[in-house]
Every structure is written in structure tokens, then in C-alpha cells.
Design a protein around this motif. Structure first.
Motif, short mmCIF file in Angstrom:
data_model
loop_
_atom_site.label_atom_id
_atom_site.label_comp_id
_atom_site.label_asym_id
_atom_site.label_seq_id
_atom_site.Cartn_x
_atom_site.Cartn_y
_atom_site.Cartn_z
N PRO A 43 0.79 -1.23 0.00
CA PRO A 43 0.00 0.00 0.00
C PRO A 43 0.82 1.28 0.00
O PRO A 43 0.35 2.32 -0.48
CB PRO A 43 -0.84 -0.12 1.28
CG PRO A 43 -0.09 -1.10 2.14
CD PRO A 43 0.55 -2.04 1.20
N ILE A 44 2.03 1.23 0.52
CA ILE A 44 2.87 2.43 0.56
C ILE A 44 3.89 2.42 -0.58
O ILE A 44 4.01 3.40 -1.32
CB ILE A 44 3.59 2.57 1.92
CG1 ILE A 44 2.56 2.74 3.04
CG2 ILE A 44 4.56 3.75 1.90
CD1 ILE A 44 3.17 2.78 4.43
N LEU A 45 4.61 1.34 -0.74
CA LEU A 45 5.68 1.30 -1.73
C LEU A 45 5.18 1.02 -3.14
O LEU A 45 5.84 1.38 -4.11
CB LEU A 45 6.71 0.24 -1.34
CG LEU A 45 7.41 0.49 0.00
CD1 LEU A 45 8.31 -0.69 0.35
CD2 LEU A 45 8.22 1.77 -0.03
N GLY A 46 4.01 0.37 -3.27
CA GLY A 46 3.49 0.07 -4.59
C GLY A 46 4.06 -1.22 -5.14
O GLY A 46 5.10 -1.71 -4.69
N SER A 47 3.40 -1.78 -6.14
CA SER A 47 3.79 -3.08 -6.68
C SER A 47 5.13 -3.06 -7.40
O SER A 47 5.75 -4.10 -7.57
CB SER A 47 2.71 -3.60 -7.63
OG SER A 47 2.52 -2.70 -8.71
N THR A 48 5.57 -1.88 -7.82
CA THR A 48 6.91 -1.77 -8.42
C THR A 48 7.84 -0.95 -7.53
O THR A 48 8.87 -0.46 -7.99
CB THR A 48 6.84 -1.16 -9.83
OG1 THR A 48 6.14 0.08 -9.79
CG2 THR A 48 6.16 -2.10 -10.81
N TYR A 49 7.48 -0.79 -6.27
CA TYR A 49 8.32 -0.17 -5.27
C TYR A 49 8.70 1.27 -5.69
O TYR A 49 7.98 1.90 -6.46
CB TYR A 49 9.49 -1.09 -4.94
CG TYR A 49 8.95 -2.40 -4.39
CD1 TYR A 49 8.70 -2.56 -3.04
CD2 TYR A 49 8.60 -3.46 -5.25
CE1 TYR A 49 8.12 -3.73 -2.55
CE2 TYR A 49 8.03 -4.63 -4.75
CZ TYR A 49 7.79 -4.75 -3.40
OH TYR A 49 7.20 -5.89 -2.93
N LEU A 50 9.76 1.80 -5.17
CA LEU A 50 10.09 3.20 -5.44
C LEU A 50 10.94 3.31 -6.71
O LEU A 50 11.54 2.34 -7.16
CB LEU A 50 10.84 3.80 -4.25
CG LEU A 50 10.08 3.77 -2.91
CD1 LEU A 50 10.89 4.45 -1.82
CD2 LEU A 50 8.71 4.43 -3.04
N PRO A 51 11.02 4.52 -7.29
CA PRO A 51 11.85 4.69 -8.49
C PRO A 51 13.33 4.47 -8.21
O PRO A 51 14.09 4.09 -9.09
CB PRO A 51 11.58 6.14 -8.91
CG PRO A 51 10.28 6.49 -8.28
CD PRO A 51 10.24 5.74 -6.99
N ARG A 52 13.74 4.73 -6.96
CA ARG A 52 15.16 4.62 -6.61
C ARG A 52 15.26 4.47 -5.10
O ARG A 52 14.26 4.58 -4.38
CB ARG A 52 15.90 5.87 -7.11
CG ARG A 52 17.40 5.70 -7.32
CD ARG A 52 17.73 4.80 -8.49
NE ARG A 52 19.16 4.86 -8.82
CZ ARG A 52 20.12 4.14 -8.22
NH1 ARG A 52 19.80 3.31 -7.23
NH2 ARG A 52 21.37 4.26 -8.57
N LYS A 53 16.44 4.26 -4.60
CA LYS A 53 16.63 4.13 -3.15
C LYS A 53 16.16 5.39 -2.43
O LYS A 53 16.16 6.49 -3.00
CB LYS A 53 18.11 3.87 -2.84
CG LYS A 53 19.07 4.95 -3.31
CD LYS A 53 20.51 4.53 -3.07
CE LYS A 53 21.49 5.55 -3.62
NZ LYS A 53 22.89 5.13 -3.44
#
Length: 563
Positions: free
Chosen positions: A196-206
Motif C-alpha cells: 500500500p505504501i511502496l506500490g507493486s513496483t516499489y520506489l523509483p530509486r533508493k
């Protein structure tokens, strides 16, 4: 942005089945010590980097052997606090199951294992799990280990800030069960993973987060995407000033990349902390550049959309309005090496660990010394963002015994200069695959040379220049917040940056590019000589180089860094 081709890492994350990939299959493959294909990147989300020993790579190639593949693991330790029993367990694992036998204290306020071979990787995670430690999200496109000022004096305030560091870390962790399934033999559930926070593809970068207690800037807030500056009233934490968009990494020859200071968004009360943290992360998640990873960090998003626009979106998502920042000042960022007394009547011993490398060296059995302290210490240890460690919470009756163990094992050396205490390097060669030049192995002799220059110009032992060396431009050693910052360009050659300041609020600027160590020392000799003759009262070296016109100040990174 939607019309641009996405970076391949976006495909990798999307197809990973919430970070599982085929890591399990790779673990069972005895033909190679390496992780293959996408798994090379995916293990980073589980806190590991695949490496090999570059010192012996050529020799192994002659023998028709693959490089000595192994992993480095970085633990998740919000605030850097670890118990003596946990320490003894990691000491034992490092001695028995790593190629180098060492524990490495990092600039991210945690420890790293280096040189763990594939057959021991699962054991490593299970060993950590048994003592309440994991390595979830200490690398990859996620929020990484949350730092917190190691303030051993104001113990009550530190405890409050530390608790928030832990809460922020837990709130922003990936929710996938991949880590438990792969490394801990967790039960595979039929439920669908959700992030719910990071999304299914996570963040664009660290993404990097800190909690900092002024006046100490030991976590270097301007190196981080999100910072919570503790504001206290009569010794009690009342809220945070929020700083967003710091970062130090860049790419040689690419002027679209640059280090950047964080922007001050304003003050929030304590009850809004997690909502604001989540809103900053989700805004970066949705607005960050997923086409060009070199421009994917939060700092570039702020410069692209505008800091005010980003801030307004955070307020909207959090349902919180920032108020004017409360006054604070950073005066220092080094660790208070030696004994200090806390307001709770207990004592705290900060030990200087050069380059953070705990190993038993000839006549300096540092690693053994730490384990001996851990066997008798009843408080805790606090790893610092400057690669040192604090033996915290020592009763008066135990001070003498703890100090004797430390001295007997070389953990206390009264001859260590202020210059050495305020110098730092990343790991670099031989294990880091990104390294272009030496850093950790280079720093001790380089500091000795600088000590000689300071003595030559009759500068007292209390004088120092904050000096940092990184083997590449990715920023791990935080050279882009130093008074003298060396960034590796090629073997034996560095870019020399000048003009940072002592409290870590100004980015230095490149003075000379791709020069040899001899040239660097000659330049430092000349400039320190001028500093000794022309300085104003209590003027630091970095401030002097700016005031004297030797280097232009970097006021706005995007505009000034390459000007």
C-alpha cells in the motif's frame, strides 16, 4: 513521463512476484556461486549485494575459475542500537562463515557482513532472525535503514527520537512475505501480496530517512531524502522540522546529476510523523522518474516539479499543514570519542573504529575486544553514522573494567588525532564492484599525510579538516559534505572537492579533476598554509576556502555545482 520507455529495473520489479523472482532456484544451483539474471538485483531488496574479490579476479580467470562470488549483507538496525547478546551472535557468524572474518560498521549506522558464500546465505539470515535482526529493505528501491542521532548525553530525548526511528522504519517496510518465505522457510500463503505504501513496483530509486537531534548533525541530513529534525521543549520531544530532498550521488561526466541539500518543509507535531513520512514516500513513488535511474532520486523530483508543488502534495496526502520551522542549529557532526556522562547518571564510551572495520589486527585485536566487552556489558551498543560504536549505559562501578578491556585490545588509543577522528571512507576495493579507486585501504596513510601538513604549518592537535574519500561518485562515504572530499576517478586518481563546512550544511565544489595523490597533497599543503596564515578566528578550512575566493560556494546545487 508516461511516454518515455521505462528503465529495465521497472520491468524487473513488476515481474518479480513481489521480490521473489527465482532466488530459491538460484540458491539450489551448485554450478555457480552467483545469482543469475534478475536475481542479481532482486537480492538487494533482501539486504544483500553480490560481490567478488577483485584482488584475485585475474588470477582466478587464469585458472579458468569464475570470480569468487559472495554476498555482502547489510542489517536493518534503526538508530543503530544493538544488544551485547546480539553482538556476540554476529561476531560468531562473522568468524565462522565469512571470508574476511570482519564486522564492518557503516555510514548507515548498521553493520555489514562481507564475503558470505552461497551455501551460508540462508544460515546467515536465520542466525540474524533468531536474535531479532533482519536485512529487509537495506538496499534496493525502498526506504532503507532509518538513522537516528546517537546522543548518549540527553538519554531521555534520544530514547524518544530512537523510538520514532523504529516506528518510521516499520511503517515504511515492504509488506511482501518474500523475505520470510525464502530465507526463513516461512509458510507460503495463498493471499495476494499488497504494497500500500511502496506500490507493486516499489520506489523509483533508493530512499533514505533520518531522525536527527540538534545540535549534532552526525547523520548528515543533507545526504538523505527525508529527515525529521527533533524539536524539544524542556527536554521532551514535541515534534519535527521536516527536511526533504537531500542526496549526494552523481555520475562522472553527467551534469544532469549532482549532490543536493535538503529543503526545509516546516514543522509538524508528533502525531503527524508517520502520515507525513508516508506522504513523502508515496509522492516520490508516484512522481519520481522511472525512465532514467540517474535522475530518479527525490532530489531530482523536487527540482523538476518544484519544491513548493511537492510540499503541497505531501500536505494534501497527509492531511497535514506544515507550520513555520522551529529554530535549531547544527554545531557539530563528529562523535564524542571517549567517556561522556548522560543525564541519567550512566556513562557512555564512544570508541573510534577507523573505517568501521572490526577485525583482529596485529597487536590490535579489535573484534575480540568488542566481544569481550559484550560478555560483561549490561547496557547496549550504539553504532554511529560515522562508523564508530558507543558502549552505552555503563554504571559508574563498571567504567574501570570496560575501559581496561577496551585499552587492552586497542579499542582506545590516546594517540588518535582529531584529524583521524574526522576522516571517513567507503569500503571501495577490493569488494565493491562500483569502485574506481581505493578508499578504505587508502585513507589511513592519506590521513597521516594530512596530519603531517597540519603539523608543518604549526596548527595545533585540536585542529582538523573534515576529510572523506569515496571510491566512486555514488556517495557512500559522504564526500560531498566534507571540507576536503575525494571522489575516485581511476586507480590512484581522484576529483578533489573543497568548500564544505564543519556542520554539514554546504556541498563542496570540484576544485581539480582527475588528479594524482601527489598533486592532491601538494594542493592541500599550499591551501593549509594559507589557512594557517590568513584564517579568521575559529574559521574552519572549508569556510576559509570560500571566503578567500579559492572555491565558489554551492548555494543552489543544480545551478552552482558545475558553474
Amino acid at each position: 513521463m508516461s511516454e518515455q520507455k521505462l528503465a529495465d529495473n521497472e520491468r524487473l520489479k513488476r515481474e518479480s512476484n513481489f521480490l521473489r523472482g527465482t532466488i530459491v532456484e538460484d540458491l539450489a544451483n551448485p554450478v555457480t556461486g552467483a545469482f543469475q539474471g534478475d536475481n542479481f538485483q532482486l537480492i538487494r531488496f533482501h539486504g544483500m549485494y553480490q560481490q567478488d574479490d577483485r584482488d584475485i579476479r585475474a588470477e582466478r580467470a587464469k585458472q579458468k575459475l569464475e570470480p569468487l562470488q559472495n554476498v555482502m549483507l547489510r542489517a536493518r538496525m534503526p538508530g543503530g542500537v544493538i544488544t551485547p547478546s546480539q553482538w556476540l551472535a554476529i561476531d560468531k557468524f562473522a568468524a565462522e562463515h565469512s571470508l574476511y572474518g570482519s564486522i564492518r560498521l557503516t555510514t548507515r549506522q548498521t553493520f555489514q557482513f562481507h564475503g558470505v558464500l552461497k551455501p551460508n546465505i540462508k544460515l546467515m539470515h536465520q542466525t540474524l532472525n533468531k536474535i531479532g535482526i533482519d536485512s529487509i529493505a537495506t538496499a534496493g528501491d525502498v526506504n532503507r535503514n532509518v538513522l537516528c542521532t546517537t546522543n548518549p548525553i540527553e538519554s531521555e530525548l534520544h530514547q524518544e527520537a530512537y523510538e520514532w526511528a523504529k516506528k518510521i522504519s516499520e511503517h515504511l517496510l515492504p509488506k511482501t512475505r518474500a523475505y520470510a518465505e525464502i530465507w526463513l522457510d516461512g509458510e507460503k500463503l495463498e493471499t495476494t501480496d499488497e504494497e500500500p505504501i511502496l506500490g507493486s513496483t516499489y520506489l523509483p530509486r533508493k530512499f533514505k530517512t533520518t531522525v536527527v537531534i540538534p545540535p549534532q548533525n552526525d547523520v548528515d541530513v543533507h545526504a538523505n531524502d527525508l529527515n525529521f529534525v527533533a524539536i524539544a521543549d524542556e527536554g521532551k520531544l514535541v515534534g519535527f522540522n521536516v527536511l526533504v530532498g537531500g542526496g549526494l550521488a552523481m555520475t562522472h561526466g553527467d551534469k544532469s546529476t549532482y549532490p543536493r541539500r535538503a529543503d526545509d518543509f516546516g514543522f509538524i507535531s508528533l502525531e503527524n510523523t508517520l502520515a507525513v513520512a508516508e506522504a513523502v514516500v508515496t509522492t516520490q513513488r508516484d512522481w519520481g522518474n522511472r525512465s532514467n535511474r540517474k535522475n530518479a532520486k527525490t532530489k531530482y523530483t523536487l527540482d523538476r516539479v518544484g519544491s513548493d508543488v511537492f510540499k503541497a502534495e505531501v500536505e494534501k496526502r497527509a492531511g497535514v499543514a506544515f507550520t513555520a520551522s522551529r529554530p535549531y542549529e547544527f554545531t557539530d557532526r563528529g562523535d564524542r570519542i571517549g567517556w561522556v556522562e548522560g543525564i541519567d547518571g550512566k556513562y557512555h564510551l564512544a570508541l573510534f573504529i577507523e573505517n568501521g572495520r572490526l577485525l583482529d589486527f596485529p597487536n590490535k585485536p579489535l573484534k575480540t575486544g568488542m566481544s569481550e566487552i559484550a560478555k560483561v556489558h549490561k547496557g547496549d551498543f550504539r553504532m554511529t553514522a560515522n562508523q564508530n560504536i558507543i558502549v552505552a549505559g555503563v554504571p559508574v562501578a563498571e567504567k574501570e573494567r570496560i575501559e581496561k578491556i577496551a585499552r587492552d585490545h586497542g579499542l582506545i588509543d590516546d594517540g588518535v588525532t582529531e584529524q583521524r577522528k574526522n576522516s571517513m571512507a567507503c569500503v571501495s576495493l577490493p569488494t565493491c564492484p562500483l569502485a574506481m579507486a581505493e578508499a578504505e585501504r587508502f585513507l589511513p596513510d592519506f590521513v597521516t599525510d594530512i596530519e603531517g601538513i597540519l603539523a608543518k604549518h604549526q596548527l595545533g592537535e585540536e585542529e582538523n579538516i573534515i576529510t572523506r574519500v569515496t571510491g566512486c561518485p555514488n556517495g557512500c562515504g559522504r564526500a560531498m559534505l566534507a571540507e576536503i572530499g575525494l571522489v575516485g576517478k581511476a586507480p590512484g586518481r581522484y576529483n578533489l572537492h573543497l568548500g564544505g563546512n564543519r556542520n554539514g550544511t554546504r556541498v563542496p565544489k570540484m576544485y581539480k579533476e582527475n588528479i594524482t595523490v601527489a598533486q592532491i597533497l601538494a594542493d592541500i599543503d599550499e591551501l593549509v598554509g594559507r589557512w594557517a596564515r590568513e584564517r579568521e578566528e575559529n574559521e574552519g578550512f572549508g569556510d576559509f576556502t570560500v571566503r578567500a575566493g579559492i572555491i565558489a560556494p554551492v548555494l543552489v546545487s543544480k545551478r552552482d555545482f558545475y558553474a
